[in-house]
Design a protein around this motif. Structure first.
Motif, PDB file in Angstrom:
ATOM      1  N   THR A  30      -7.025   6.029 -10.735  1.00 23.19           N
ATOM      2  CA  THR A  30      -7.093   7.445 -10.367  1.00 23.19           C
ATOM      3  C   THR A  30      -5.975   7.771  -9.375  1.00 23.19           C
ATOM      4  O   THR A  30      -5.343   6.872  -8.804  1.00 23.19           O
ATOM      5  CB  THR A  30      -8.446   7.771  -9.714  1.00 23.19           C
ATOM      6  N   ASP A  31      -5.725   9.062  -9.150  1.00 15.30           N
ATOM      7  CA  ASP A  31      -4.703   9.468  -8.181  1.00 15.30           C
ATOM      8  C   ASP A  31      -5.031   8.934  -6.793  1.00 15.30           C
ATOM      9  O   ASP A  31      -4.141   8.514  -6.043  1.00 15.30           O
ATOM     10  CB  ASP A  31      -4.592  10.993  -8.139  1.00 15.30           C
ATOM     11  N   ARG A  32      -6.301   8.966  -6.427  1.00 16.79           N
ATOM     12  CA  ARG A  32      -6.697   8.471  -5.105  1.00 16.79           C
ATOM     13  C   ARG A  32      -6.395   6.980  -4.976  1.00 16.79           C
ATOM     14  O   ARG A  32      -5.897   6.526  -3.943  1.00 16.79           O
ATOM     15  CB  ARG A  32      -8.199   8.726  -4.880  1.00 16.79           C
ATOM     16  N   SER A  33      -6.656   6.235  -6.032  1.00 18.77           N
ATOM     17  CA  SER A  33      -6.377   4.798  -6.000  1.00 18.77           C
ATOM     18  C   SER A  33      -4.877   4.539  -5.877  1.00 18.77           C
ATOM     19  O   SER A  33      -4.450   3.628  -5.162  1.00 18.77           O
ATOM     20  CB  SER A  33      -6.919   4.132  -7.264  1.00 18.77           C
ATOM     21  N   ARG A  34      -4.077   5.345  -6.572  1.00 18.90           N
ATOM     22  CA  ARG A  34      -2.627   5.161  -6.503  1.00 18.90           C
ATOM     23  C   ARG A  34      -2.106   5.466  -5.104  1.00 18.90           C
ATOM     24  O   ARG A  34      -1.191   4.798  -4.617  1.00 18.90           O
ATOM     25  CB  ARG A  34      -1.939   6.062  -7.539  1.00 18.90           C
ATOM     26  N   HIS A  35      -2.683   6.468  -4.450  1.00 20.70           N
ATOM     27  CA  HIS A  35      -2.252   6.782  -3.089  1.00 20.70           C
ATOM     28  C   HIS A  35      -2.621   5.649  -2.126  1.00 20.70           C
ATOM     29  O   HIS A  35      -1.923   5.395  -1.146  1.00 20.70           O
ATOM     30  CB  HIS A  35      -2.882   8.090  -2.621  1.00 20.70           C
ATOM     31  N   LEU A  36      -3.731   4.976  -2.375  1.00 22.60           N
ATOM     32  CA  LEU A  36      -4.101   3.817  -1.561  1.00 22.60           C
ATOM     33  C   LEU A  36      -3.209   2.622  -1.871  1.00 22.60           C
ATOM     34  O   LEU A  36      -2.930   1.790  -1.007  1.00 22.60           O
ATOM     35  CB  LEU A  36      -5.566   3.441  -1.816  1.00 22.60           C
ATOM     36  N   PHE A  37      -2.755   2.559  -3.116  1.00 25.22           N
ATOM     37  CA  PHE A  37      -1.942   1.438  -3.576  1.00 25.22           C
ATOM     38  C   PHE A  37      -0.587   1.407  -2.866  1.00 25.22           C
ATOM     39  O   PHE A  37      -0.055   0.345  -2.544  1.00 25.22           O
ATOM     40  CB  PHE A  37      -1.747   1.559  -5.091  1.00 25.22           C
ATOM     41  N   LEU A  38      -0.031   2.594  -2.583  1.00 23.23           N
ATOM     42  CA  LEU A  38       1.312   2.686  -2.014  1.00 23.23           C
ATOM     43  C   LEU A  38       1.413   1.993  -0.652  1.00 23.23           C
ATOM     44  O   LEU A  38       2.269   1.119  -0.462  1.00 23.23           O
ATOM     45  CB  LEU A  38       1.727   4.157  -1.930  1.00 23.23           C
ATOM     46  N   PRO A  39       0.580   2.331   0.335  1.00 19.35           N
ATOM     47  CA  PRO A  39       0.690   1.641   1.625  1.00 19.35           C
ATOM     48  C   PRO A  39       0.355   0.155   1.546  1.00 19.35           C
ATOM     49  O   PRO A  39       0.862  -0.639   2.346  1.00 19.35           O
ATOM     50  CB  PRO A  39      -0.296   2.395   2.534  1.00 19.35           C
ATOM     51  N   LEU A  40      -0.491  -0.219   0.584  1.00 19.82           N
ATOM     52  CA  LEU A  40      -0.806  -1.639   0.434  1.00 19.82           C
ATOM     53  C   LEU A  40       0.431  -2.422   0.009  1.00 19.82           C
ATOM     54  O   LEU A  40       0.696  -3.522   0.521  1.00 19.82           O
ATOM     55  CB  LEU A  40      -1.927  -1.828  -0.590  1.00 19.82           C
ATOM     56  N   ILE A  41       1.199  -1.866  -0.933  1.00 21.85           N
ATOM     57  CA  ILE A  41       2.438  -2.512  -1.374  1.00 21.85           C
ATOM     58  C   ILE A  41       3.413  -2.648  -0.212  1.00 21.85           C
ATOM     59  O   ILE A  41       3.982  -3.716   0.040  1.00 21.85           O
ATOM     60  CB  ILE A  41       3.083  -1.697  -2.516  1.00 21.85           C
ATOM     61  N   VAL A  42       3.606  -1.549   0.521  1.00 28.40           N
ATOM     62  CA  VAL A  42       4.538  -1.566   1.651  1.00 28.40           C
ATOM     63  C   VAL A  42       4.063  -2.545   2.720  1.00 28.40           C
ATOM     64  O   VAL A  42       4.856  -3.322   3.276  1.00 28.40           O
ATOM     65  CB  VAL A  42       4.696  -0.152   2.228  1.00 28.40           C
ATOM     66  N   GLY A  43       2.762  -2.529   3.014  1.00 31.29           N
ATOM     67  CA  GLY A  43       2.218  -3.427   4.036  1.00 31.29           C
ATOM     68  C   GLY A  43       2.389  -4.886   3.663  1.00 31.29           C
ATOM     69  O   GLY A  43       2.789  -5.712   4.501  1.00 31.29           O
ATOM     70  N   PHE A  44       2.105  -5.219   2.401  1.00 30.80           N
ATOM     71  CA  PHE A  44       2.255  -6.615   1.960  1.00 30.80           C
ATOM     72  C   PHE A  44       3.707  -7.054   2.047  1.00 30.80           C
ATOM     73  O   PHE A  44       4.015  -8.173   2.460  1.00 30.80           O
ATOM     74  CB  PHE A  44       1.751  -6.777   0.532  1.00 30.80           C
ATOM     75  N   ALA A  45       4.627  -6.165   1.668  1.00 32.57           N
ATOM     76  CA  ALA A  45       6.047  -6.504   1.719  1.00 32.57           C
ATOM     77  C   ALA A  45       6.486  -6.780   3.154  1.00 32.57           C
ATOM     78  O   ALA A  45       7.290  -7.696   3.406  1.00 32.57           O
ATOM     79  CB  ALA A  45       6.882  -5.383   1.108  1.00 32.57           C
ATOM     80  N   PHE A  46       5.965  -6.011   4.110  1.00 31.29           N
ATOM     81  CA  PHE A  46       6.346  -6.240   5.496  1.00 31.29           C
ATOM     82  C   PHE A  46       5.776  -7.538   6.028  1.00 31.29           C
ATOM     83  O   PHE A  46       6.414  -8.228   6.831  1.00 31.29           O
ATOM     84  CB  PHE A  46       5.910  -5.057   6.365  1.00 31.29           C
ATOM     85  N   VAL A  47       4.577  -7.905   5.607  1.00 31.52           N
ATOM     86  CA  VAL A  47       4.024  -9.207   5.993  1.00 31.52           C
ATOM     87  C   VAL A  47       4.907 -10.324   5.439  1.00 31.52           C
ATOM     88  O   VAL A  47       5.232 -11.292   6.140  1.00 31.52           O
ATOM     89  CB  VAL A  47       2.582  -9.359   5.483  1.00 31.52           C
ATOM     90  N   ALA A  48       5.338 -10.180   4.173  1.00 28.73           N
ATOM     91  CA  ALA A  48       6.226 -11.174   3.567  1.00 28.73           C
ATOM     92  C   ALA A  48       7.569 -11.225   4.286  1.00 28.73           C
ATOM     93  O   ALA A  48       8.155 -12.292   4.479  1.00 28.73           O
ATOM     94  CB  ALA A  48       6.431 -10.855   2.083  1.00 28.73           C
ATOM     95  N   LEU A  49       8.063 -10.047   4.684  1.00 26.27           N
ATOM     96  CA  LEU A  49       9.332  -9.985   5.408  1.00 26.27           C
ATOM     97  C   LEU A  49       9.234 -10.697   6.750  1.00 26.27           C
ATOM     98  O   LEU A  49      10.104 -11.510   7.110  1.00 26.27           O
ATOM     99  CB  LEU A  49       9.724  -8.518   5.611  1.00 26.27           C
TER     100      LEU A  49
END
Length: 233
Positions: free
Chosen positions: A37-56
């Motif tokens: 759903t659109d709501r799930s996709r909006h939640l997905f965006l910060p999760l991707i960014v957050g995970f990438a920063f942890v990896a960084l």
């Protein structure tokens, strides 16, 4: 010593089956995101960014801790490089490159009617800083492919934000972004960041992909026009 049967689809049938099966996780993620759903996709965006920063951050800590740091998760890995949760810096670079459009997309709600909202300027500065940090993380991996793709990805992100700002992308912007890519890619290729690891090895030729590409090109030509089969590389 037995003669091989006719192999019309692949010269390595077992490897082809394994390669096809290995595509299933990616296809599963694609199906899940497409059905979200659109709501799930909006939640997905910060999760991707957050995970990438942890990896960084993990990768930078690995680099600072030395080649034999306990933060490397695999016995076969690129010791001394910023690999994050992976075994290879190219994969870390791919994750960070993939994250750049998501970081740029964070600015979309802050752009209205062809201008940046006055109250959103501090947030835009933060997003720009995050973008620069992720781009710097790509450079830190030392992945030559990642560094070469970085200006291309950055250019597309600029065009994406420009379209969100006004609803269109002027030809002048497209031309300017094209000139930026033409200048940035060779500049990155000649920089010390790209050549550092290769020059540090005793056998430069063996440590580069030029030798691999030469052999791959030869075999690709030999198996024209349909190749030797998925998984036969």
């Amino acid at each position: 010593g037995a003669e091989l049967p006719w192999l019309p689809l692949s010269l390595t049938p077992d490897a082809t089956i394994r390669a096809m099966v290995s595509l299933l996780p990616g296809l599963a993620v694609l199906a899940l995101v497409a059905a979200a759903t659109d709501r799930s996709r909006h939640l997905f965006l910060p999760l991707i960014v957050g995970f990438a920063f942890v990896a960084l951050l993990l990768g930078l800590t690995q680099k600072a801790s030395g080649a034999k740091s306990a933060l490397y998760f695999y016995s076969i890995t690129n010791w001394g490089h910023t690999v994050g949760f992976f075994a290879n810096p190219n994969h870390q670079a791919t994750l960070l490159l993939m994250t750049l459009p998501f970081v740029a997309a964070l600015a979309t709600p802050l752009l209205r009617a062809g201008r940046i909202r006055q109250d959103a300027i501090p947030k835009i500065v933060v997003i720009g800083t995050l973008f620069a940090m992720v781009a710097g993380g790509v450079m830190m991996t030392g992945s030559r492919a990642g560094i070469a793709i970085l200006p291309i990805m950055t250019a597309f992100c600029v065009l994406m934000v420009r379209k969100d700002l006004t609803g269109n992308v002027p030809k002048l912007w497209i031309g300017g972004v094209g000139l930026f890519m033409l200048a940035a890619i060779p500049a990155g290729g000649f920089s010390g960041v790209v050549s550092r690891d290769a020059l540090a090895t005793a056998n430069v030729a063996a440590s580069t992909r030029e030798a691999i590409w030469g052999s791959s090109w030869k075999h690709a030509v030999e198996h024209l026009p349909i190749g030797s089969g998925l998984g036969s590389f």
